[in-house]
Design a protein around this motif. Structure first.
Motif, PDB file in Angstrom:
ATOM      1  N   GLY A  26       0.976  -1.322   0.057  1.00  0.00           N
ATOM      2  CA  GLY A  26      -0.056  -0.114  -0.042  1.00  0.00           C
ATOM      3  C   GLY A  26       0.726   1.344  -0.214  1.00  0.00           C
ATOM      4  N   PHE A  27       2.086   1.098   0.932  1.00  0.00           N
ATOM      5  CA  PHE A  27       3.016   2.182   0.838  1.00  0.00           C
ATOM      6  C   PHE A  27       3.700   2.413  -0.497  1.00  0.00           C
ATOM      7  N   HIS A  28       3.912   1.595  -1.302  1.00  0.00           N
ATOM      8  CA  HIS A  28       4.434   1.569  -2.575  1.00  0.00           C
ATOM      9  C   HIS A  28       3.529   2.267  -3.472  1.00  0.00           C
ATOM     10  N   ALA A  29       2.208   1.504  -3.682  1.00  0.00           N
ATOM     11  CA  ALA A  29       1.311   2.364  -4.470  1.00  0.00           C
ATOM     12  C   ALA A  29       0.933   3.722  -4.149  1.00  0.00           C
ATOM     13  N   GLY A  30       0.794   4.107  -3.004  1.00  0.00           N
ATOM     14  CA  GLY A  30       0.696   5.580  -2.521  1.00  0.00           C
ATOM     15  C   GLY A  30       2.094   6.573  -2.977  1.00  0.00           C
ATOM     16  N   GLN A  31       2.917   5.779  -3.237  1.00  0.00           N
ATOM     17  CA  GLN A  31       4.317   6.667  -3.691  1.00  0.00           C
ATOM     18  C   GLN A  31       4.402   6.453  -5.054  1.00  0.00           C
ATOM     19  N   GLY A  32       3.488   5.889  -5.784  1.00  0.00           N
ATOM     20  CA  GLY A  32       3.516   5.842  -7.376  1.00  0.00           C
ATOM     21  C   GLY A  32       4.320   4.905  -7.905  1.00  0.00           C
ATOM     22  N   ALA A  33       4.345   3.650  -7.228  1.00  0.00           N
ATOM     23  CA  ALA A  33       5.451   2.646  -7.494  1.00  0.00           C
ATOM     24  C   ALA A  33       4.826   1.905  -8.782  1.00  0.00           C
ATOM     25  N   ARG A  34       5.696   1.418  -9.671  1.00  0.00           N
ATOM     26  CA  ARG A  34       5.244   0.684 -10.895  1.00  0.00           C
ATOM     27  C   ARG A  34       5.943  -0.807 -10.455  1.00  0.00           C
ATOM     28  N   PHE A  35       4.786  -1.648 -10.479  1.00  0.00           N
ATOM     29  CA  PHE A  35       5.236  -2.908  -9.901  1.00  0.00           C
ATOM     30  C   PHE A  35       5.389  -4.081 -11.112  1.00  0.00           C
ATOM     31  N   ALA A  36       6.436  -5.183 -10.563  1.00  0.00           N
ATOM     32  CA  ALA A  36       6.487  -6.093 -11.563  1.00  0.00           C
ATOM     33  C   ALA A  36       6.878  -7.584 -10.600  1.00  0.00           C
ATOM     34  N   PRO A  37       6.795  -8.566 -11.195  1.00  0.00           N
ATOM     35  CA  PRO A  37       6.904  -9.721 -10.571  1.00  0.00           C
ATOM     36  C   PRO A  37       8.448 -10.123 -10.213  1.00  0.00           C
ATOM     37  N   PHE A  38       8.822 -10.296  -8.743  1.00  0.00           N
ATOM     38  CA  PHE A  38      10.181 -10.753  -8.397  1.00  0.00           C
ATOM     39  C   PHE A  38      10.029 -11.812  -7.411  1.00  0.00           C
ATOM     40  N   ALA A  39      10.603 -12.928  -7.664  1.00  0.00           N
ATOM     41  CA  ALA A  39      10.657 -13.866  -6.813  1.00  0.00           C
ATOM     42  C   ALA A  39       9.331 -14.439  -5.973  1.00  0.00           C
ATOM     43  N   GLY A  40       8.313 -14.388  -6.891  1.00  0.00           N
ATOM     44  CA  GLY A  40       7.162 -14.623  -6.432  1.00  0.00           C
ATOM     45  C   GLY A  40       6.312 -13.773  -5.833  1.00  0.00           C
ATOM     46  N   TYR A  41       6.769 -12.390  -5.578  1.00  0.00           N
ATOM     47  CA  TYR A  41       6.110 -11.062  -4.965  1.00  0.00           C
ATOM     48  C   TYR A  41       6.111 -10.255  -6.144  1.00  0.00           C
ATOM     49  N   GLU A  42       5.043  -9.186  -5.904  1.00  0.00           N
ATOM     50  CA  GLU A  42       4.926  -8.091  -6.831  1.00  0.00           C
ATOM     51  C   GLU A  42       5.454  -7.084  -6.052  1.00  0.00           C
ATOM     52  N   MET A  43       6.416  -6.631  -6.639  1.00  0.00           N
ATOM     53  CA  MET A  43       7.727  -5.464  -6.026  1.00  0.00           C
ATOM     54  C   MET A  43       7.800  -4.362  -6.806  1.00  0.00           C
ATOM     55  N   PRO A  44       7.899  -3.328  -6.014  1.00  0.00           N
ATOM     56  CA  PRO A  44       8.175  -1.940  -6.796  1.00  0.00           C
ATOM     57  C   PRO A  44       9.345  -2.074  -7.452  1.00  0.00           C
ATOM     58  N   ILE A  45       9.437  -1.796  -8.759  1.00  0.00           N
ATOM     59  CA  ILE A  45      10.750  -1.945  -9.682  1.00  0.00           C
ATOM     60  C   ILE A  45      11.200  -0.370  -9.725  1.00  0.00           C
ATOM     61  N   GLN A  46      10.143   0.574  -9.802  1.00  0.00           N
ATOM     62  CA  GLN A  46      10.616   2.121  -9.715  1.00  0.00           C
ATOM     63  C   GLN A  46       9.582   2.859  -9.307  1.00  0.00           C
ATOM     64  N   TYR A  47       9.651   4.176  -8.906  1.00  0.00           N
ATOM     65  CA  TYR A  47       8.789   5.214  -8.559  1.00  0.00           C
ATOM     66  C   TYR A  47       8.598   6.292  -9.488  1.00  0.00           C
ATOM     67  N   THR A  48       7.951   7.387  -8.916  1.00  0.00           N
ATOM     68  CA  THR A  48       7.579   8.312 -10.115  1.00  0.00           C
ATOM     69  C   THR A  48       8.777   9.018 -10.426  1.00  0.00           C
ATOM     70  N   ASP A  49       9.891   9.030  -9.751  1.00  0.00           N
ATOM     71  CA  ASP A  49      11.254   9.532 -10.152  1.00  0.00           C
ATOM     72  C   ASP A  49      12.049   8.934 -10.983  1.00  0.00           C
ATOM     73  N   GLY A  50      11.888   7.914 -11.166  1.00  0.00           N
ATOM     74  CA  GLY A  50      12.511   6.794 -12.158  1.00  0.00           C
ATOM     75  C   GLY A  50      13.776   6.175 -11.550  1.00  0.00           C
ATOM     76  N   ALA A  51      14.327   5.358 -12.030  1.00  0.00           N
ATOM     77  CA  ALA A  51      15.242   4.682 -11.451  1.00  0.00           C
ATOM     78  C   ALA A  51      16.500   5.174 -11.316  1.00  0.00           C
ATOM     79  N   LEU A  52      16.890   6.077 -12.619  1.00  0.00           N
ATOM     80  CA  LEU A  52      18.303   6.620 -12.472  1.00  0.00           C
ATOM     81  C   LEU A  52      18.200   7.743 -11.354  1.00  0.00           C
ATOM     82  N   ALA A  53      17.072   8.544 -11.142  1.00  0.00           N
ATOM     83  CA  ALA A  53      17.209   9.461  -9.955  1.00  0.00           C
ATOM     84  C   ALA A  53      17.020   8.723  -8.513  1.00  0.00           C
ATOM     85  N   GLU A  54      16.486   7.509  -8.359  1.00  0.00           N
ATOM     86  CA  GLU A  54      16.303   6.746  -7.225  1.00  0.00           C
ATOM     87  C   GLU A  54      17.760   6.465  -7.020  1.00  0.00           C
TER      88      GLU A  54
END
Lengths: 376, 119
Positions: free
Chosen positions: A11-39
């Motif tokens: 829920g926290f991730h969704a609230g922060q604007g996360a884009r999710f993808a599967p990882f190790a059986g979990y739906e995990m945040p790959i990046q948020y609104t700033d983007g991977a480079l900025a993060e």
């Protein structure tokens, strides 16, 4: 349809604007609104907040209450000096198989009355079963299911954490402590997997969103996803199990001999006594068939996982493979690591890779690209 | 503005066509790290690979939706590949082609149909 698991921070991730993808059986945040480079950059320059709750926290408690017994049996699984580890410290360790391949890499912390192992998400069920089966006669082995982990990483991580947890004691790199806070009891380690300073904080599931939100609202910490986590560790030359190390890569091949503690090496007082020790000894003497190395290219050629490496510009003589690669925002340059046969593993050596259908020169280097900034 | 199947856009000014990638494509790619643009005077048929975009995630080919000769590439991209993320359908254009054949352009998808197709 496959059901993916979610951590308590979803829920926290969704609230922060996360884009999710599967990882190790979990739906995990790959990046948020700033983007991977900025993060990535924000993590180096200030503080990045990562959800690593998908990882496994395994408690190992001696059935008779004697921690020396637990230490001794764990030493039959890990080439580490565990018996003399002081309470309040942790180590990086490799769980080996009979061929000295790496089942998993993990952290082991010594607490008052138990050891806490943190293992990779993709391997946690297998690790639990293996450890339990190996030492169940003398130890209680349990997966902690009601806690998650936040990794707070970066040069301002301590400042940020201290502003939210004023009672935080002074901790050096690889120190661990338990701390009672308004977010319940936290299990805190001064460590991380980004090649810089930071903390890994185990938090009760009911409290973890509160801690994450407070850190993001009240400090310079910003959420960072798995994409940034990958470029950070790759810049630092750190392995990802499943990509750079696995059951088929030996400790020597993986260039991780430093993770075998001195007392457990050939000639040491507690030499051997873990799976694959004989292979380790043999490869230490005669060398391994292949070696994990860093791979350098010109600034416009990104080597990616799976690309083949060749000894010749015509790219006909295959001598290795890229296991991890991408762009390093802190070094402003492509970064990559992979395996090459022993003949071509010498630093400074020149090999080739096909990138966008053109052969590109690749230089063999040591695997890290940054000066590490661990707090000693 | 018209669109190709591969999420490239084209605008037309007489016999000159400007090509870039759509907002949707830029979002899918994530942070763009560099762009390999074609040389001036390169000749392409419609559908030929004309450029490569390297993002944090992957390398993606850009195909020229119209055939012709390259007359310009975007100088701003060389300095700042992030421009393609910031304004992919405007300032982040990639290259311009001169073409004698309006048929290639006519055969592309209308903007309205493209935007609908990616819902």
């Amino acid at each position: 349809m496959t059901e993916f698991k979610r951590t308590e921070l979803h829920g926290f991730h969704a609230g922060q604007g996360a884009r999710f993808a599967p990882f190790a059986g979990y739906e995990m945040p790959i990046q948020y609104t700033d983007g991977a480079l900025a993060e990535h950059r924000h993590t180096r320059e200030a503080a990045g907040l990562f959800d690593v709750s998908h990882m496994g926290q395994i408690a190992v408690m001696p059935s008779n209450g004697d921690m020396s017994d637990a230490a001794r049996v764990l030493e039959t699984l890990l080439p580490l000096e565990i018996e003399s580890m002081p309470v309040g410290r942790q180590k990086y360790g490799l769980l080996t198989n009979a061929k000295c391949g790496i089942r998993d890499d993990l952290i082991i912390a010594r607490k008052e009355d138990h050891f806490m192992l943190v293992v990779n998400a993709a391997n946690k069920s297998a690790d639990l079963a293996y450890i339990r089966e190996s030492i169940a006669t003398s130890c209680q082995v349990d997966m902690i299911e009601d806690r998650g982990i936040i990794a707070l990483q970066g040069r301002k991580a301590e400042t940020c954490l201290r502003s939210v947890l004023p009672g935080l004691p002074g901790l050096s790199f690889m120190d661990v402590c338990d701390l009672d806070t308004e977010f319940g009891q936290l299990w805190i380690a001064r460590a991380g997997y980004t090649g810089g300073d930071g903390f890994e904080i185990s938090v009760a599931s009911g409290e973890i969103s509160g801690l994450a939100q407070t850190l993001v609202d009240a400090t310079d910490a910003r959420p960072a996803g798995l994409a940034a986590r990958d470029t950070l560790r790759l810049e630092a030359g750190l392995c990802l199990h499943g990509s750079d190390i696995d059951e088929t890569t030996t400790i020597i091949e993986a260039d991780l001999a430093w993770a075998v503690n001195k007392s457990r090496r050939p000639g040491g007082p507690k030499a051997g006594g873990y799976p694959g020790a004989d292979v380790f000894a043999a490869e230490r003497d005669s060398g391994a068939a292949r070696k994990r190395v860093g791979l350098g290219t010109d600034s416009r050629s990104i080597l990616r996982s799976g690309y083949s490496l060749f000894s010749d510009e015509a790219c006909t003589d295959n001598v290795g493979v890229v296991t991890s690669g991408g762009f390093g925002p802190s070094v402003n340059h492509p970064v990559a690591m992979g395996y090459v046969d022993r003949l071509h593993a010498g630093p400074g050596g020149g090999i080739y890779c096909m990138v966008r259908r053109k052969p590109v020169q690749v230089t063999v280097t040591g695997a890290g690209f940054l000066q590490s900034s661990f707090v000693k | 503005m018209r669109f190709s199947e591969n999420h490239e856009w084209v605008t037309r000014d007489g016999d000159e066509y400007t090509v870039g990638i759509s907002i949707y494509a830029a979002e899918q790619l994530g942070d763009i790290v560099f762009v390999d643009l074609p040389d001036d005077d390169s000749e392409f048929d419609a559908g030929d690979e004309a450029a490569v975009i390297e993002s944090v995630k992957a390398a993606a080919e850009v195909y020229s939706p119209v055939g012709g000769t390259v007359i310009a590439t975007n100088p701003a991209i060389e300095e700042n590949s992030g421009l393609v993320n910031e304004d992919p359908e405007g300032e982040g254009w990639l290259f311009r082609i001169r073409s004698d054949n309006p048929g290639d352009y006519e055969a592309l998808t209308s903007e309205e149909d493209y935007r609908d197709s990616i819902q």
